[in-house]
Scaffold this motif. Structure first.
Motif, PDB file in Angstrom:
ATOM      1  N   ILE A 127       0.708  -1.017  -0.066  1.00 20.16           N
ATOM      2  CA  ILE A 127      -0.203   0.069   0.115  1.00 20.16           C
ATOM      3  C   ILE A 127       1.127   1.302  -0.080  1.00 20.16           C
ATOM      4  O   ILE A 127       0.690   2.119  -0.714  1.00 20.16           O
ATOM      5  N   VAL A 128       1.888   1.337   0.877  1.00 19.09           N
ATOM      6  CA  VAL A 128       2.744   2.541   0.905  1.00 19.09           C
ATOM      7  C   VAL A 128       3.486   2.636  -0.267  1.00 19.09           C
ATOM      8  O   VAL A 128       3.720   3.844  -0.758  1.00 19.09           O
ATOM      9  N   LYS A 129       3.754   1.656  -1.224  1.00 17.93           N
ATOM     10  CA  LYS A 129       4.746   1.809  -2.333  1.00 17.93           C
ATOM     11  C   LYS A 129       3.678   2.443  -3.310  1.00 17.93           C
ATOM     12  O   LYS A 129       3.942   3.147  -4.270  1.00 17.93           O
ATOM     13  N   SER A 130       2.207   1.712  -3.381  1.00 15.93           N
ATOM     14  CA  SER A 130       1.360   2.231  -4.444  1.00 15.93           C
ATOM     15  C   SER A 130       1.184   3.606  -4.251  1.00 15.93           C
ATOM     16  O   SER A 130       1.066   4.354  -5.289  1.00 15.93           O
ATOM     17  N   LEU A 131       1.071   4.149  -3.142  1.00 19.12           N
ATOM     18  CA  LEU A 131       1.067   5.835  -2.474  1.00 19.12           C
ATOM     19  C   LEU A 131       2.280   6.430  -3.307  1.00 19.12           C
ATOM     20  O   LEU A 131       2.040   7.418  -3.796  1.00 19.12           O
ATOM     21  N   ALA A 132       3.182   5.713  -3.105  1.00 23.13           N
ATOM     22  CA  ALA A 132       4.528   6.500  -3.550  1.00 23.13           C
ATOM     23  C   ALA A 132       4.737   6.675  -4.974  1.00 23.13           C
ATOM     24  O   ALA A 132       5.030   7.581  -5.641  1.00 23.13           O
ATOM     25  N   TYR A 133       4.009   5.592  -5.874  1.00 23.81           N
ATOM     26  CA  TYR A 133       4.284   5.539  -6.878  1.00 23.81           C
ATOM     27  C   TYR A 133       2.999   6.267  -7.903  1.00 23.81           C
ATOM     28  O   TYR A 133       3.058   6.390  -9.162  1.00 23.81           O
ATOM     29  N   SER A 134       2.192   6.907  -7.035  1.00 22.30           N
ATOM     30  CA  SER A 134       0.764   7.329  -7.717  1.00 22.30           C
ATOM     31  C   SER A 134       0.967   8.738  -8.611  1.00 22.30           C
ATOM     32  O   SER A 134       0.213   8.608  -9.394  1.00 22.30           O
ATOM     33  N   GLN A 135       1.979   9.048  -8.511  1.00 22.42           N
ATOM     34  CA  GLN A 135       2.236  10.332  -9.337  1.00 22.42           C
ATOM     35  C   GLN A 135       3.136  10.308 -10.742  1.00 22.42           C
ATOM     36  O   GLN A 135       3.179  11.054 -11.448  1.00 22.42           O
ATOM     37  N   ALA A 136       3.663   9.125 -10.883  1.00 19.55           N
ATOM     38  CA  ALA A 136       4.696   8.644 -11.689  1.00 19.55           C
ATOM     39  C   ALA A 136       4.057   8.920 -13.169  1.00 19.55           C
ATOM     40  O   ALA A 136       4.621   9.756 -14.173  1.00 19.55           O
ATOM     41  N   ILE A 137       2.645   8.712 -13.392  1.00 17.68           N
ATOM     42  CA  ILE A 137       2.271   8.926 -14.910  1.00 17.68           C
ATOM     43  C   ILE A 137       2.040  10.251 -15.029  1.00 17.68           C
ATOM     44  O   ILE A 137       2.533  11.098 -16.177  1.00 17.68           O
ATOM     45  N   PHE A 138       1.976  11.319 -14.093  1.00 18.13           N
ATOM     46  CA  PHE A 138       1.644  12.582 -14.299  1.00 18.13           C
ATOM     47  C   PHE A 138       2.941  13.482 -14.658  1.00 18.13           C
ATOM     48  O   PHE A 138       3.099  14.492 -15.468  1.00 18.13           O
ATOM     49  N   ILE A 139       3.743  12.786 -13.679  1.00 15.38           N
ATOM     50  CA  ILE A 139       5.318  13.354 -13.884  1.00 15.38           C
ATOM     51  C   ILE A 139       5.735  12.975 -15.442  1.00 15.38           C
ATOM     52  O   ILE A 139       6.433  13.893 -16.050  1.00 15.38           O
ATOM     53  N   TYR A 140       5.627  11.939 -15.828  1.00 14.32           N
ATOM     54  CA  TYR A 140       5.981  11.339 -17.146  1.00 14.32           C
ATOM     55  C   TYR A 140       5.209  12.338 -18.171  1.00 14.32           C
ATOM     56  O   TYR A 140       5.948  12.750 -18.888  1.00 14.32           O
ATOM     57  N   ARG A 141       3.893  12.698 -17.980  1.00 17.79           N
ATOM     58  CA  ARG A 141       3.604  13.312 -19.076  1.00 17.79           C
ATOM     59  C   ARG A 141       3.771  14.705 -19.019  1.00 17.79           C
ATOM     60  O   ARG A 141       3.980  15.487 -20.121  1.00 17.79           O
ATOM     61  N   ASP A 142       4.111  15.225 -17.886  1.00 13.75           N
ATOM     62  CA  ASP A 142       4.716  16.795 -17.864  1.00 13.75           C
ATOM     63  C   ASP A 142       5.942  16.776 -18.602  1.00 13.75           C
ATOM     64  O   ASP A 142       6.395  17.748 -19.139  1.00 13.75           O
ATOM     65  N   TYR A 143       6.871  15.752 -18.340  1.00 15.76           N
ATOM     66  CA  TYR A 143       8.239  15.878 -19.323  1.00 15.76           C
ATOM     67  C   TYR A 143       7.787  15.581 -20.651  1.00 15.76           C
ATOM     68  O   TYR A 143       8.385  16.231 -21.593  1.00 15.76           O
ATOM     69  N   LEU A 144       7.164  14.851 -21.197  1.00 14.37           N
ATOM     70  CA  LEU A 144       6.515  14.591 -22.704  1.00 14.37           C
ATOM     71  C   LEU A 144       5.950  16.212 -23.210  1.00 14.37           C
ATOM     72  O   LEU A 144       6.411  16.682 -24.332  1.00 14.37           O
ATOM     73  N   ASP A 145       5.260  16.762 -21.993  1.00 17.42           N
ATOM     74  CA  ASP A 145       4.691  18.166 -22.809  1.00 17.42           C
ATOM     75  C   ASP A 145       5.954  19.100 -22.912  1.00 17.42           C
ATOM     76  O   ASP A 145       5.697  20.263 -23.611  1.00 17.42           O
ATOM     77  N   GLN A 146       6.883  19.025 -22.205  1.00 15.22           N
ATOM     78  CA  GLN A 146       7.925  19.846 -22.315  1.00 15.22           C
ATOM     79  C   GLN A 146       9.279  19.609 -23.263  1.00 15.22           C
ATOM     80  O   GLN A 146      10.184  20.196 -23.575  1.00 15.22           O
TER      81      GLN A 146
END
Length: 256
Positions: A127-146
């Motif tokens: 559960i703790v790791k799922s919370l830690a990884y929860s923003q990965a897709i959004f960060i990845y998308r922000d990199y793509l947009d830049q």
């Protein structure tokens, strides 16, 4: 923490109350897939159809990907670089770019594998790791947009760093919607609660990104909207943090 959670939910509720028809159409494909999955599962369970079960899994995957793309839309709305228009078209944002689709799919699979492996130890670490990884897709998308390159493992590592000190806050925010979910059964329709919940979590990411912008040595990237609603760079109250991938060592990428 409580005051911030209330503010995030208040902002989401304000968006929803003012633009309910937009959110209804934005989530419409997800609702349709959910209804199809519900009735399909009933039919296939009666017939014990393995092939039907595979179709249901595919529907669930497509629905999850659509939800990711919709989260991108809601992040843009909170940042002030999106418009409350063309909701049906924006429902399929995940398919607008091949990198969106493939990257999100890959990250969903990798995060699931990592979380599953941690869960083999104990439920709580999973559960703790799922919370830690929860923003990965959004960060990845922000990199793509830049126009920046970022690996899947690096996006996960950056998510873990972003969520340091915020996992409990994220978890409690999720718990705060249990009552709303139960209310869907009796009083409030899910077509209101589901967008409300997802917009709140999108606002959460925007808030953490802005806080990161205030502390990063490289300074924030400023994202705002001009009079036509198109995004641009310049001075504005909305600050968006896109972590510098070069600031993390290779060792960080293998801590998972």
């Amino acid at each position: 923490m409580t005051s911030r959670r209330r503010q995030l939910k208040r902002d989401a509720k304000g968006f929803l109350d003012s633009n309910f028809s937009f959110y209804l159409l934005l989530f419409l494909p997800v609702y349709i897939l959910g209804i199809a999955s519900f009735f399909g599962s009933m039919a296939f369970n009666l017939n014990d159809n393995t092939a039907g079960g595979n179709w249901l899994s595919l529907l669930s995957l497509v629905s999850s990907l659509l939800a990711v793309g919709i989260s991108f839309v809601m992040i843009d709305l909170q940042r002030g670089v999106g418009e409350f228009s063309e909701p049906v078209s924006k429902s399929f944002t995940i398919f607008n770019r091949g990198a969106y689709f493939l990257g999100s799919l890959a990250l969903m699979i990798i995060v699931w594998i990592f979380t599953f492996l941690w869960s083999l130890l104990l439920i709580v670490p999973g559960i703790v790791k799922s919370l830690a990884y929860s923003q990965a897709i959004f960060i990845y998308r922000d990199y793509l947009d830049q126009g920046k390159k970022i690996g899947f493992l690096e996006a996960i590592t950056l998510s873990r760093k972003m969520m340091d000190g915020h996992k409990w806050e994220y978890f409690v925010m999720g718990l705060s919607f249990i009552g709303w979910s139960l209310a869907c059964i009796i009083v409030i329709p899910i077509i209101w609660v589901y967008p409300y919940m997802n917009q709140t979590f999108a606002n959460f990411y925007v808030k953490l990104a802005a806080e990161g912008a205030e502390t990063t040595d490289d300074g924030p990237t400023i994202v705002t909207s001009d009079d036509s609603g198109k995004s641009k760079s310049g001075s504005a109250p909305t600050e968006t943090f896109y972590p510098d991938s070069k600031s993390h060592s290779d060792d960080d990428l293998h801590q998972e």
